[in-house]
Design an enzyme around this catalytic site. Structure first.
Site, short mmCIF file in Angstrom:
data_model
loop_
_atom_site.label_atom_id
_atom_site.label_comp_id
_atom_site.label_asym_id
_atom_site.label_seq_id
_atom_site.Cartn_x
_atom_site.Cartn_y
_atom_site.Cartn_z
N GLN A 1 1.38 -1.57 0.38
CA GLN A 1 -0.04 -0.45 0.16
C GLN A 1 0.89 1.46 0.08
O GLN A 1 0.77 2.24 -0.39
CB GLN A 1 -1.11 0.07 1.33
CG GLN A 1 -2.10 -1.58 1.12
CD GLN A 1 -2.79 -1.32 0.17
OE1 GLN A 1 -3.58 0.17 -0.62
NE2 GLN A 1 -3.87 -1.87 -0.61
N SER B 1 3.09 -5.46 -4.68
CA SER B 1 2.27 -5.34 -5.93
C SER B 1 2.23 -3.86 -6.95
O SER B 1 1.78 -3.25 -5.97
CB SER B 1 0.77 -6.45 -5.00
OG SER B 1 0.19 -6.55 -6.08
N HIS C 1 -0.01 -3.58 -8.84
CA HIS C 1 -1.29 -2.66 -8.96
C HIS C 1 -2.24 -2.17 -8.28
O HIS C 1 -2.90 -1.09 -8.73
CB HIS C 1 -2.78 -3.62 -9.91
CG HIS C 1 -2.77 -4.20 -8.74
ND1 HIS C 1 -3.89 -4.97 -7.54
CD2 HIS C 1 -2.24 -5.80 -8.03
CE1 HIS C 1 -4.15 -5.00 -6.69
NE2 HIS C 1 -2.68 -6.33 -7.00
N CYS D 1 -20.98 -8.14 5.76
CA CYS D 1 -22.38 -8.60 5.25
C CYS D 1 -21.62 -8.13 3.36
O CYS D 1 -22.31 -8.18 3.29
CB CYS D 1 -23.01 -6.73 5.44
SG CYS D 1 -23.63 -6.95 6.94
#
Length: 460
Positions: free
Chosen positions: A177, A194, A196, A320
């Site tokens: 990040q 990473s 992307h 949820c």
């Protein structure tokens, strides 16, 4: 349509697109071959490695390109653990690591090793002192992310790295990040990232292993990438990843200031515009482009769908929105509200107008979702008929158990209790979080015939 989910995957940077297209024509051959096409491919691969290593802060021969950030994490953890197996089989991680780290830890445990999770505070940060206490003599490897992927909190990497150095334990830093925003503090032994996440193409990860770190690559042997990443290198994607990393780093200082101002506005205005909201994560030590907040009495999946209908792409750590209906392990470790969770992560180029429109439409969207669920508008006292009540929410999913609690808390006198029966795992996190937000007392959890009984005492 504003895209506010850069923490999941940033839009492809223009420099990455240009480099990818150019490398498709020049970098298709086998870089291990000695003919001119192979030599040309090798030059591209070596140049990309040098550029990426400069951004990471390591030597080019310490850096390996992998097929993803997850693959880099898994290869780094398994290789370091195997290389130091004579020291011991203990792995130390923080409780809020990316799932790739926690999955690797679970696999290590299944194979006979052990691992310890260092807890975090309500902002999502580990204590360096607590991390140091977890470093035992048989610790083979420690893992700590540079910044959290869900709430943006930066971790004390430099302090933990110093403790690891003093204990002789290598530290693996997941920098997925943060790497696009700047170099990771020195002191780490292994680093994974990473492409992307910073605007490079998907399918490219980085694994850096410092010289002197005992490392034994796992899996079948391969001649590529120093034996640490099997398979033919995707040279066009690697070139694009390195080029975009250099480009975003050049823009990071100015863009960080601009996006932090927009995020500060969201952090300040959302609690003013929407009642019963908890903004989570460290307000200061955090990534510049990311903010997370949770809304009481809201179904997270419905909220995200409604925001999508309003043309805003955001993500969530809410239980949820997960097929497993379990709370985000990050929010659970922090002990904060998980229901109605929204993560906003702004990509480079986000305008103030887009943020202003998001703040204009958010209150209405949340209100509509709450109305559909029958959430209470306010918790008004009423004459008490009993000193205790039982709410049966078995078989009901978030946020219904909390909504039903809120509806009846005023029906017991101050000092009375409400017991909520629930078999939804999210209740274990969201009911205590509701008590903190509404200034009621969470007494605790008791076993029940089905699920659990959560006892709340009314204080006001």
């Amino acid at each position: 349509m504003p895209y506010f989910d850069a923490a999941s995957s940033a839009p492809l940077h223009p420099v990455a697109r240009q480099a990818l297209l150019a490398a498709l024509d020049e970098g298709w051959a086998d870089p291990a071959r000695l003919y001119r096409e192979g030599r040309r491919a090798r030059l591209l691969l070596d140049a990309a490695r040098e550029a990426a290593a400069e951004a990471v802060g390591c030597r080019p021969d310490e850096l390996t390109f992998t097929s993803s950030g997850t693959r880099a994490v898994h290869a780094g953890i398994s290789g370091a653990l195997a290389g130091r197996r004579r020291v011991g089989r203990r792995l130390v991680v923080s409780a809020v690591e990316h799932s790739s780290v926690l999955h690797a830890a679970a696999t290590h445990e299944a194979q006979g090793g052990t691992f310890a999770e260092v807890p975090v505070d309500r902002t999502g940060a580990v204590s360096a002192a607590a991390y140091g206490e977890a470093l035992h003599e048989d610790t083979a490897l420690a893992c700590l992310q540079s910044a959290n992927h869900e709430v943006g909190t930066e971790q004390p990497v430099a302090e933990v790295a110093e403790l690891c150095r003093a204990s002789g334990v290598p530290l693996l830093v997941d920098a997925a990040q943060s790497l696009g925003w700047g170099p990771v503090p020195t002191g780490w032994s292994l680093l994974a990232a990473s492409a992307h996440k910073w605007g490079g193409p998907s399918g490219v990860g980085l694994l850096a292993v410092r010289k002197g770190v005992r490392f034994a690559p796992q899996g079948p042997a391969d001649e590529r990438e120093s034996g640490r990443a099997a398979g033919f290198e995707n040279i066009p994607a690697v070139v694009a990843a390195a080029a975009s990393l250099r480009a975003v780093r050049a823009e990071a200082a100015a863009e960080s200031v601009r996006l932090r101002t927009l995020v500060d506005l969201i952090r300040a205005r959302v609690p003013e515009l929407v009642p019963d909201v908890e903004v989570v994560g460290d307000p200061v030590r955090r990534l510049p482009h990311l903010v997370t907040f949770s809304c009481l009495y809201v179904d997270g999946e419905t909220l995200l769908h409604e925001l999508d209908r309003a043309e805003f792409s955001v993500s969530s750590g809410s239980s949820c929105t997960s097929s497993t209906l379990t709370p985000s392990h990050v929010l659970r470790a922090m002990g904060v509200l998980s229901e109605g969770n929204v993560r906003v992560s702004l990509p480079a180029g986000t305008t103030a107008e887009d943020v202003d429109r998001f703040l204009r439409i958010l209150p209405g969207v949340v209100s509509e979702v709450r109305e559909k669920l029958g959430a209470p508008v306010s918790v008004a006292p009423s004459p008490a008929a009993a000193t205790s009540l039982v709410v049966d929410s078995l078989g009901k999913r978030c946020p219904i158990p909390v909504i039903e609690l809120a509806k009846v808390i005023g029906e017991v006198p101050v000092g009375g209790t409400v017991t909520v029966l629930s078999d939804d795992e999210a209740a274990r996190l969201d009911i205590p979080a509701w008590c903190v937000m509404r200034e009621q007392e969470y007494v605790g959890e008791e076993p029940a015939d089905r699920g659990s009984a959560y006892v709340v005492r009314r204080l006001s």
